[in-house]
Design a protein around this motif. Structure first.
Motif, PDB file in Angstrom:
ATOM      1  N   UNK A 188     -48.167  37.471  23.523  1.00  0.00           N
ATOM      2  CA  UNK A 188     -49.170  37.757  24.322  1.00  0.00           C
ATOM      3  C   UNK A 188     -49.291  38.799  25.306  1.00  0.00           C
ATOM      4  N   UNK A 189     -48.026  39.549  25.305  1.00  0.00           N
ATOM      5  CA  UNK A 189     -47.789  40.686  26.086  1.00  0.00           C
ATOM      6  C   UNK A 189     -47.496  41.998  25.510  1.00  0.00           C
ATOM      7  N   UNK A 190     -47.722  43.187  25.695  1.00  0.00           N
ATOM      8  CA  UNK A 190     -47.469  44.287  25.082  1.00  0.00           C
ATOM      9  C   UNK A 190     -45.936  44.783  25.305  1.00  0.00           C
ATOM     10  N   UNK A 215     -44.765  23.312  32.654  1.00  0.00           N
ATOM     11  CA  UNK A 215     -44.662  24.521  33.316  1.00  0.00           C
ATOM     12  C   UNK A 215     -44.483  25.838  32.368  1.00  0.00           C
ATOM     13  N   UNK A 216     -45.254  26.577  32.221  1.00  0.00           N
ATOM     14  CA  UNK A 216     -45.217  27.846  31.280  1.00  0.00           C
ATOM     15  C   UNK A 216     -44.362  28.948  32.197  1.00  0.00           C
ATOM     16  N   UNK A 217     -43.221  29.505  31.523  1.00  0.00           N
ATOM     17  CA  UNK A 217     -42.690  30.375  31.974  1.00  0.00           C
ATOM     18  C   UNK A 217     -42.651  31.544  31.058  1.00  0.00           C
ATOM     19  N   UNK A 218     -43.004  32.900  31.716  1.00  0.00           N
ATOM     20  CA  UNK A 218     -43.079  34.128  30.846  1.00  0.00           C
ATOM     21  C   UNK A 218     -42.256  35.164  31.613  1.00  0.00           C
ATOM     22  N   UNK A 219     -41.195  35.524  30.806  1.00  0.00           N
ATOM     23  CA  UNK A 219     -40.110  36.619  31.412  1.00  0.00           C
ATOM     24  C   UNK A 219     -40.054  37.687  30.639  1.00  0.00           C
ATOM     25  N   UNK A 220     -40.039  38.980  31.210  1.00  0.00           N
ATOM     26  CA  UNK A 220     -40.111  40.095  30.594  1.00  0.00           C
ATOM     27  C   UNK A 220     -38.753  40.604  30.396  1.00  0.00           C
ATOM     28  N   UNK A 221     -38.529  41.333  29.266  1.00  0.00           N
ATOM     29  CA  UNK A 221     -37.075  42.048  28.950  1.00  0.00           C
ATOM     30  C   UNK A 221     -37.385  43.081  29.629  1.00  0.00           C
ATOM     31  N   UNK A 277     -41.058  33.264  26.502  1.00  0.00           N
ATOM     32  CA  UNK A 277     -42.132  32.379  26.781  1.00  0.00           C
ATOM     33  C   UNK A 277     -41.445  30.899  26.550  1.00  0.00           C
ATOM     34  N   UNK A 278     -41.186  30.177  27.732  1.00  0.00           N
ATOM     35  CA  UNK A 278     -40.677  28.885  27.736  1.00  0.00           C
ATOM     36  C   UNK A 278     -41.601  27.948  28.291  1.00  0.00           C
ATOM     37  N   UNK A 279     -41.706  26.672  27.549  1.00  0.00           N
ATOM     38  CA  UNK A 279     -42.486  25.549  28.192  1.00  0.00           C
ATOM     39  C   UNK A 279     -41.114  24.617  29.028  1.00  0.00           C
ATOM     40  N   UNK A 280     -41.479  24.450  30.170  1.00  0.00           N
ATOM     41  CA  UNK A 280     -40.435  23.776  30.940  1.00  0.00           C
ATOM     42  C   UNK A 280     -40.861  22.429  31.313  1.00  0.00           C
TER      43      UNK A 280
END
Length: 284
Positions: free
Chosen positions: A197-199, A241-247, A204-207
């Motif tokens: 969902x990001x450029x 909890x949805x966790x979104x983490x950029x590389x 994307x993790x589901x916790x």
């Protein structure tokens, strides 16, 4: 009864030096650097025969030092155990860190003080263990200052070491291992993959928070030159909890199943999960 009290007082005086010697034997002298000092402290031997040791670092107010993976900026501690004797193996067990903002971005580590627990496996449990440490680390307020410390600790076999409340307190902060999937009493990663969902590429993790607990942050580590941004946590209607983490950074041409370590900070206990994610090659 009045005659017994003086005898008890004399006994306490007689035992005092021995107890004090035992207490002193459980710690090394402090090794001071600018804005920080360190020493080794010891706890009772484990049931499996391993020696429990801690690297205690105390910093000036407002100063911090770094975790094994320091985040966007920072220097992880470098341990040198050269000179130690009767040691077959060392396991550095990192307490869960916290994320803080410095002048250039987010870093990960410890503020004010930390005890890093070490499990020491003797080659011969019937012989003494000599733990010798040289540590290169950094302490930072607005700027980072290199620091060095040296400490040694002699541990006799079969001697009951004084229990260290300081060591036990930080041992309790070492993340518990947790396999991917739901858990009844621990935080868990129930789903993981790429965030489409990001450029910019990201995870994307589901916790799943534990009962009566919460998730505060999640830290990601990869092999080599992987670097990840600050996690964005969004509570979901189903309680996850949805966790979104950029590389932020990755090794050139790295692709395929990538082994990653996820450390979840939260209550009542932090957890650590290891899993592989299939990550395609990045853009040239």
């Amino acid at each position: 009864m009045n005659r017994i009290l003086p005898l008890l007082a004399l006994a306490s005086v007689a035992l005092g030096p021995a107890a004090l010697a035992q207490e002193e034997a459980a710690t090394s002298p402090w090794s001071a650097s600018e804005h920080a000092k360190l020493r080794l402290i010891a706890g009772p031997t484990t049931a499996s025969g391993k020696q429990r040791v801690g690297v205690e670092i105390v910093m000036s107010p407002g100063y911090k030092t770094y975790w094994r993976s320091p985040g966007q900026f920072g220097v992880p501690p470098s341990f040198d155990w050269t000179g130690s004797t009767n040691i077959g193996g060392l396991d550095v067990r990192w307490p869960v860190p916290e994320r803080f903002q410095d002048s250039a971005g987010y870093s990960i580590g410890y503020v004010g003080e930390v005890v890093i627990p070490i499990s020491v496996q003797p080659v011969d449990p019937s012989r003494p263990v000599m733990v010798v440490l040289k540590l290169d680390y950094a302490v930072c307020e607005k700027i980072c200052i290199p620091a060095q410390g040296e400490a040694s600790l002699w541990l006799e076999p079969g001697v009951t070491t004084v229990t260290s409340a300081r060591l036990e307190s930080f041992e309790a902060r070492v993340p518990l291992p947790a396999k991917p999937g739901p858990h009844k009493e621990k935080a868990a990663i129930v789903d993981a993959g790429l965030d489409d969902t990001v450029v910019d590429p990201g995870l994307k993790l589901v916790l799943q928070p534990p009962p009566e607990g919460r998730i505060e942050d999640i830290f990601v580590e990869g092999p080599g030159m992987w670097s990840f941004g600050k996690s964005r946590l969004t509570p979901q209607p189903d309680g996850t909890v949805l966790a979104q983490i950029r590389i932020d950074e990755r090794p050139k041409s790295a692709a395929g199943p990538i082994p990653l370590i996820f450390t979840i900070r939260g209550t009542p206990k932090p957890v650590e999960t290891r899993l592989e994610l299939d990550i395609p090659a990045g853009k040239p």
